[in-house]
Write an enzyme that holds these catalytic residues in place. Sequence first.
Site, PDB file in Angstrom:
ATOM      1  CB  CYS A  84      -0.945   0.048   1.185  1.00  0.00           C
ATOM      2  SG  CYS A  84      -2.053  -1.346   1.346  1.00  0.00           S
TER       3      CYS A  84
ATOM      4  NE  ARG B 199       4.595   1.785   0.372  1.00  0.00           N
ATOM      5  CZ  ARG B 199       5.396   1.784   1.429  1.00  0.00           C
ATOM      6  NH1 ARG B 199       6.633   2.232   1.324  1.00  0.00           N
ATOM      7  NH2 ARG B 199       4.977   1.341   2.594  1.00  0.00           N
TER       8      ARG B 199
ATOM      9  CD1 TRP C 194      -0.194  -6.162  -2.467  1.00  0.00           C
ATOM     10  CD2 TRP C 194      -0.796  -6.821  -0.413  1.00  0.00           C
ATOM     11  NE1 TRP C 194       0.179  -7.480  -2.314  1.00  0.00           N
ATOM     12  CE2 TRP C 194      -0.174  -7.909  -1.069  1.00  0.00           C
ATOM     13  CE3 TRP C 194      -1.262  -6.998   0.888  1.00  0.00           C
ATOM     14  CZ2 TRP C 194       0.002  -9.151  -0.464  1.00  0.00           C
ATOM     15  CZ3 TRP C 194      -1.100  -8.236   1.487  1.00  0.00           C
ATOM     16  CH2 TRP C 194      -0.472  -9.293   0.826  1.00  0.00           C
TER      17      TRP C 194
ATOM     18  CG  ASN D 263      -0.478   2.376   3.631  1.00  0.00           C
ATOM     19  OD1 ASN D 263      -1.402   2.428   2.836  1.00  0.00           O
ATOM     20  ND2 ASN D 263       0.697   2.933   3.389  1.00  0.00           N
ATOM     21  N   GLY D 264      -2.159  -0.823   6.463  1.00  0.00           N
ATOM     22  CA  GLY D 264      -2.094  -1.647   7.658  1.00  0.00           C
ATOM     23  C   GLY D 264      -3.339  -2.489   7.841  1.00  0.00           C
TER      24      GLY D 264
ATOM     25  CD  GLU E 297      17.798 -13.407  -3.656  1.00  0.00           C
ATOM     26  OE1 GLU E 297      17.536 -12.319  -4.190  1.00  0.00           O
ATOM     27  OE2 GLU E 297      17.152 -13.862  -2.687  1.00  0.00           O
TER      28      GLU E 297
ATOM     29  CE  LYS F 157      15.680 -11.037  -6.303  1.00  0.00           C
ATOM     30  NZ  LYS F 157      15.046 -11.695  -5.195  1.00  0.00           N
TER      31      LYS F 157
ATOM     32  CD  GLU G 201      11.086 -12.036  -5.332  1.00  0.00           C
ATOM     33  OE1 GLU G 201      10.824 -11.523  -4.236  1.00  0.00           O
ATOM     34  OE2 GLU G 201      12.151 -11.798  -5.946  1.00  0.00           O
TER      35      GLU G 201
ATOM     36  CG  HIS H  63      18.395 -36.815   0.935  1.00  0.00           C
ATOM     37  ND1 HIS H  63      18.408 -37.947   1.717  1.00  0.00           N
ATOM     38  CD2 HIS H  63      19.699 -36.438   0.786  1.00  0.00           C
ATOM     39  CE1 HIS H  63      19.656 -38.245   2.050  1.00  0.00           C
ATOM     40  NE2 HIS H  63      20.461 -37.349   1.494  1.00  0.00           N
TER      41      HIS H  63
ATOM     42  CE  LYS I 236      12.644  -3.072  -3.035  1.00  0.00           C
ATOM     43  NZ  LYS I 236      13.456  -4.129  -3.640  1.00  0.00           N
TER      44      LYS I 236
END
Length: 618
Positions: free
Chosen positions: A2, A27, A76, A102-103, A491, A495, A498, A514, A613
């Site tokens: 948000c 964001r 969001w 926001n929140g 990572e 990426k 995402e 395994h 973000k």
Amino acid sequence: MCGITGYIGYRDAYPIVINGLKRLEYRGYDSAGIMMYDGENIHLSKTKGKVSDLEKITNKDEHRKTGNIGIGHTRWATHGVPNDSNSHPHFSESGDLVIVHNGIIENYDTIKKELTSRGYTFKSDTDTEVLINLIEEVKKNEGCKLGKAVQLALNNVIGAYAIAVFDKTKPNELVVARLGSPIAIGVGKENKEFFIASDASPFIEFTKDAIYLEDGELAIIKRDKGIKVRQIETDKEVDADIQELQLNLEQIEKGGFDHFMIKEIHEQPKAILDTYRGRMLPNEGIIKMAGIDDNLPKFLNAERIIIVACGTSWHAGLVAEYLFEDMARIPVEVEYASEFRYRNPVITSKDIVIAISQSGETADTLAAIKLAKSKGAFVFGVCNVVGSSIARETHAGAYTHAGPEIGVASTKAFTTQITVLSLIALKLAQEKGTLSKTAVNNYLQTLQQIPKQIEKLLEIDPLVQHISEVYMNATNCLYLGRGFNFPVALEGALKLKEISYIHAEGYPAAEMKHGPIALIDENMPVFVIATNKGHYEKVVSNIQEIKSRSGKIIAIVTEGDVTVKEIADHVIEIPETEEAFTPLLTTIPLQLLSYHIAVMLGKNVDQPRNLAKSVTVE
């Protein structure tokens, strides 16, 4: 998650607010809205979709763009699906009050039931509409002004918030408050104008002076009169600390690149240089870090280091585990902040907790910090944003100096975090005597070469584009690494998923047998980090196992490698360096690969779906 932006002053508010929303798109959001007050009427425009969709609505009616006061929001979704009704801003029942938020208000349902019993109706599924009606109810019952009504209402809610509230009956003021979600106030000359935003980027060209509200603070902003800041719980007035912003406009623009992500990948040589600049003198073997130097006894006497982080920062923490244990011989545990705070962890005053966050506002990491402090641990922060909540909440810390990172998929934050953590590990090793003076000097001199090596490494971009074309239609990918490069495998997989939405998993190479080996066939690309340091022969054996099952092998190797070249389908070479610093290099081609595959698939690289973000809610 948000974004809030707003303006009160003498300029036309619309272009400031709408451009501010565009700067906050990084964001993460699914809807957008704006409120304008033209001196008589409130004009509310909001829609599911992007800010560009919002502009299509406002461009149809100039009245929606008129006035010197405005607030805007990118949402969001938390409470209620993404749609026009749930988008912000929200009116109160009377239509006099407007809010952006926001929140999360955790006890909204209880409040909503009480307000419903008093005759309030609701047009959305959001907790935010409940909050603005609670403020209106308090204002009406107590006969108080807006600022006091907001304060009293917030003392009755549970959750996290950054809010901005406007009252049509008091049109020369805005009220903002925060608990858990960041809010910045830009201060214009002579108190003639003020800006509000989730961060400073929306108003950087208008003022360099900003106030960052602390948790539990409320500000009443009056045009031509100034700002009064009070503590929400105690009503005590607070002296507002005006900070001079170091941000500049060029840093938050693309600078000729197609996307922020590729720009930020190419900024890594400079970002790493800026991160270690002034902190090390390689030829003299000197490491200067004020946050460590001022608290050295705590670090040297620590029985354990606990690293708390989320996402990419957690992967940087995993690299740090290898660094600290290998160099300084201090036991390290790496925890997801989101799990750490809820599992009743054993923490003592002999522990050092290192909290890592790019934004410095990650809600779970902030909660973990507060828990660790309550148990008596010394908390050290590693973050990128000066003045952020984590920078203020920790006992000491170190900034990464990566510069603004706008792309949601983190790149330069990861490598600069590893750089800072490497310096800390070397500093502690130096002080503890676990590395010789010669070894420390060699490490520092090697680290000094990393920026130039990355510049050279970026020249492989055409090769990475070719590999991306080959595997862009893969539905699953596997990433393997060992030792220092196991976190890089994680990572790299993160990426790819995402920004391209391709399922990918990272594993320690030895763990392939395994379970994951069952997935390998001729359709499975496997990205293997096989540098010549550490467990090279073991990784080669893993590659042979993949080859024998017809898997497609893309290997990242050290320059001059011969063995893996004969086995792999594709090979990407990185320059020679110390094993401890290979993550700074091996991550670069994986970043480029993820970027190019996402672009080729037509994905929104800088604003991938469902992601934000700065994750400012739990």
